[in-house]
Design an enzyme around this catalytic site. Structure first.
Site, PDB file in Angstrom:
ATOM      1  N   GLN A 151       0.798  -1.215   0.000  1.00  0.00           N
ATOM      2  CA  GLN A 151       0.000   0.000   0.000  1.00  0.00           C
ATOM      3  C   GLN A 151       0.837   1.274   0.000  1.00  0.00           C
ATOM      4  OE1 GLN A 151      -2.739  -1.687   3.273  1.00  0.00           O
ATOM      5  NE2 GLN A 151      -4.067  -0.309   2.142  1.00  0.00           N
ATOM      6  N   GLU A 183      -5.917  -2.349  13.946  1.00  0.00           N
ATOM      7  CA  GLU A 183      -6.377  -1.366  12.953  1.00  0.00           C
ATOM      8  C   GLU A 183      -7.718  -0.812  13.394  1.00  0.00           C
ATOM      9  OE1 GLU A 183      -6.547  -2.578   8.841  1.00  0.00           O
ATOM     10  OE2 GLU A 183      -4.614  -3.630   8.964  1.00  0.00           O
ATOM     11  N   TRP A 208      -6.209  -0.950  -2.003  1.00  0.00           N
ATOM     12  CA  TRP A 208      -6.588  -2.201  -2.646  1.00  0.00           C
ATOM     13  C   TRP A 208      -7.534  -1.974  -3.823  1.00  0.00           C
ATOM     14  CZ3 TRP A 208      -2.826  -4.995  -1.146  1.00  0.00           C
ATOM     15  CH2 TRP A 208      -2.330  -4.886   0.157  1.00  0.00           C
ATOM     16  N   ASN A 218      -8.801  -6.038  14.025  1.00  0.00           N
ATOM     17  CA  ASN A 218      -9.025  -4.870  13.171  1.00  0.00           C
ATOM     18  C   ASN A 218     -10.521  -4.618  13.096  1.00  0.00           C
ATOM     19  OD1 ASN A 218      -6.293  -5.069  12.736  1.00  0.00           O
ATOM     20  ND2 ASN A 218      -6.447  -5.713  10.603  1.00  0.00           N
ATOM     21  N   HIS A 268       0.780  -9.501   4.517  1.00  0.00           N
ATOM     22  CA  HIS A 268      -0.323  -8.561   4.345  1.00  0.00           C
ATOM     23  C   HIS A 268      -0.713  -8.570   2.864  1.00  0.00           C
ATOM     24  CE1 HIS A 268      -2.331  -4.880   6.340  1.00  0.00           C
ATOM     25  NE2 HIS A 268      -2.948  -5.091   5.179  1.00  0.00           N
ATOM     26  N   ARG A 289       3.560  -0.277  13.269  1.00  0.00           N
ATOM     27  CA  ARG A 289       3.170  -1.575  12.717  1.00  0.00           C
ATOM     28  C   ARG A 289       3.309  -1.511  11.201  1.00  0.00           C
ATOM     29  NH1 ARG A 289      -2.261  -3.679  11.105  1.00  0.00           N
ATOM     30  NH2 ARG A 289      -2.006  -5.935  10.896  1.00  0.00           N
ATOM     31  N   TYR A 341     -13.658  -1.816  11.958  1.00  0.00           N
ATOM     32  CA  TYR A 341     -14.075  -0.605  11.243  1.00  0.00           C
ATOM     33  C   TYR A 341     -15.563  -0.311  11.401  1.00  0.00           C
ATOM     34  CZ  TYR A 341      -9.493  -0.666   9.095  1.00  0.00           C
ATOM     35  OH  TYR A 341      -8.133  -0.635   8.911  1.00  0.00           O
ATOM     36  N   TRP A 363      -5.340   3.161  11.914  1.00  0.00           N
ATOM     37  CA  TRP A 363      -5.188   2.918  10.485  1.00  0.00           C
ATOM     38  C   TRP A 363      -5.754   4.116   9.754  1.00  0.00           C
ATOM     39  CZ3 TRP A 363      -2.585  -0.639   7.699  1.00  0.00           C
ATOM     40  CH2 TRP A 363      -2.756  -0.567   6.311  1.00  0.00           C
ATOM     41  N   ASN A 391      -2.185 -11.021   8.367  1.00  0.00           N
ATOM     42  CA  ASN A 391      -3.152  -9.947   8.571  1.00  0.00           C
ATOM     43  C   ASN A 391      -4.455 -10.314   7.872  1.00  0.00           C
ATOM     44  OD1 ASN A 391      -3.795  -6.952   9.269  1.00  0.00           O
ATOM     45  ND2 ASN A 391      -4.373  -7.148   7.124  1.00  0.00           N
ATOM     46  N   GLU A 392      -5.530 -10.392   8.634  1.00  0.00           N
ATOM     47  CA  GLU A 392      -6.877 -10.587   8.098  1.00  0.00           C
ATOM     48  C   GLU A 392      -6.978 -11.743   7.103  1.00  0.00           C
ATOM     49  OE1 GLU A 392      -8.280  -5.903   8.520  1.00  0.00           O
ATOM     50  OE2 GLU A 392      -8.336  -6.871   6.549  1.00  0.00           O
TER      51      GLU A 392
END
Length: 451
Positions: A27, A354, A408, A296, A127, A84, A298, A400, A171-172
């Site tokens: 990213q 995150e 993405w 994480n 990631h 991180r 959101y 984050w 990650n995720e």
């Protein structure tokens, strides 16, 4: 609001609570053909027409590969305890079984700089940027990839050892498996329910295989895994079972094998034709002890059954939403953490790895007034504090993201950063949300000094 405020007795203000910011390699780094790096699945995916908004890609991104030193100084200026980041697998293994010293050296100097400035380093090994040459042999649909990941973890942890303070395997994995191999929204763009669940199992197997290797190579470091999780709520009283299944498939499917040594029966019994091949001993490997788990968060999911009996997400009209269209629901973070504590009696120390919001941000006269994000962070910090008062052990919080970046499939259309990036000039500008974060941490630091 020029700083976030927490109650004076909040455990989040204790000196051992970790505040940080987070990024990931694809990213922000750019320089996709420099330093020995070879293509990842995201380099390939971005070239497929219609897969990424505006045809964007990570070729340059935030040019962090060249601007890393000034970026680390900027992170330090925020007063955070930790940074991180993730390591790009194709920088370390640009070819099969061929370790790239230049790739290791890049992260080595970055980590040294963080430590020189007094910041701890939390490193994610995966990631989402799988080397394309592994995808060419099936990627996460190929069981061999789990063993390739363990070997990659071995090389990185043997090189860095305890220099990396905290290791994260994945990650995720939900996003890697389901968005990448089930629904095709993310790289590599595979579609199929059975494929999604198979990729999920191989990802989790890779995590389990890596854990004892990491412990052996870095015995003083902490080791764990990061999951994304959204609590589910029924749209009506008749939809409670839909909410239960939504949570089981979206995050319990990934957490249960680590903490309970089994897949949730609700999903296992529902997905009979899509069950992955689980070999004897696999779940013992996956359930290797972890030192921590990252969450994480959101938003939440409000769900109901549609006319076909399938589960659908119901948009909450009238609620506040971020620029990406996700509902702002801080109570969901408190509810999620309390639910996790109740479900897993052996839940290890937890980090919020995150948390953040996408905004339609513009730099005007050198300022970015991201009021919605400022309020978002304040409300979610309060939500963590509430969960801790309810008995949930949370050891840290990472915003984050550090800066706007390649988001993405959304490309550069969505800005999650605390720091604004002008992609034409690569100029970084602290948004009001970053200034408020910095001011909170400066106040905490001053109070520490004053006893």
């Amino acid at each position: 609001m020029n700083q976030y405020r927490l109650p004076s007795d909040s455990k989040m203000l204790d000196s051992d609570f970790v505040f940080g910011v987070a990024t990931s390699s694809y990213q922000i780094e750019g320089a996709v053909t420099e330093g020995g790096r070879t293509p990842s699945i995201w380099d390939t995916f971005c070239k497929v027409e219609g897969k990424v908004d505006n045809g964007d890609n990570g070729d340059i991104a935030c040019d962090h590969y060249h601007l890393w030193e000034q970026d680390i100084e900027m992170i330090h200026s925020l007063g955070v305890d930790a940074y991180r980041l993730s390591i790009a697998w194709p920088r370390i293994f640009p070819k099969e079984d061929c370790v790239n010293p230049e790739g290791l050296a890049f992260y080595d100097k970055l980590i040294d700089k963080c430590h020189e400035l007094g910041m701890k380093v939390y490193v994610t090994l995966y990631h989402w940027d799988l080397p394309q040459y592994l995808e060419d042999r099936g990627g996460w649909l190929n069981r061999e990839t789990a063993y390739k990941f363990a070997n990659y973890a071995d090389v990185v942890s043997d090189y860095f050892g305890d220099k990396i303070d905290v290791y994260t395997t994945l990650n995720e994995p939900f996003v890697s498996a389901f968005l990448g191999y089930r629904w095709g929204y993310h790289a590599p763009g595979v579609e199929g329910d059975a494929e999604g669940f198979l990729a999920a199992h191989h990802l989790m197997l890779g995590h389990g295989l890596a854990m004892p290797i990491l412990r052996q190579n870095a015995p003083q470091s902490k080791h764990g895994i990061v999951f994304n999780a959204s609590p589910a709520y029924p749209n009506t009283d008749q939809d409670q079972s839909a909410a239960n299944y939504s949570e089981a498939e979206n995050y319990q499917w990934f957490i249960d094998p680590v903490l309970k040594g089994e897949y949730p029966s609700l999903v296992w019994e529902h997905q009979v034709s899509n069950r992955p091949m689980v070999l004897q001993g696999d779940l013992d490997i996956i359930s290797a002890p972890v030192d921590y788990i990252g969450i994480n968060y959101y938003s939440r999911n409000v769900v109901s059954y549609d006319e076909n009996g399938d589960i659908k997400t119901v948009k909450q009209e009238g609620a506040d939403h971020t620029h990406i269209g996700w509902e702002i629901y801080p109570q969901g973070l408190t509810d999620l953490l309390v639910r996790l504590k109740a479900r897993y009696s052996n839940f290890p120390p937890l980090y919020i790895t995150e948390n953040g919001a996408a905004g339609d941000d513009h730099c005007v006269d050198g300022e970015v007034l991201d009021e919605q994000r400022v309020n978002y962070f304040q409300e979610h910090l309060n939500a963590v504090d509430t969960a801790m008062r309810a008995g949930v052990q949370v050891n840290g919080y990472f915003a984050w993201s550090l800066m706007d970046n390649f988001e993405w499939a959304f490309g550069y259309a969505q800005r999650f950063g605390m720091v604004h990036v002008d992609y034409q000039t690569q100029k970084r500008t602290l948004k009001q949300s970053a200034i408020a974060y910095r001011n909170m941490l400066v106040t905490r630091s001053e109070e520490k000094k004053n006893g």
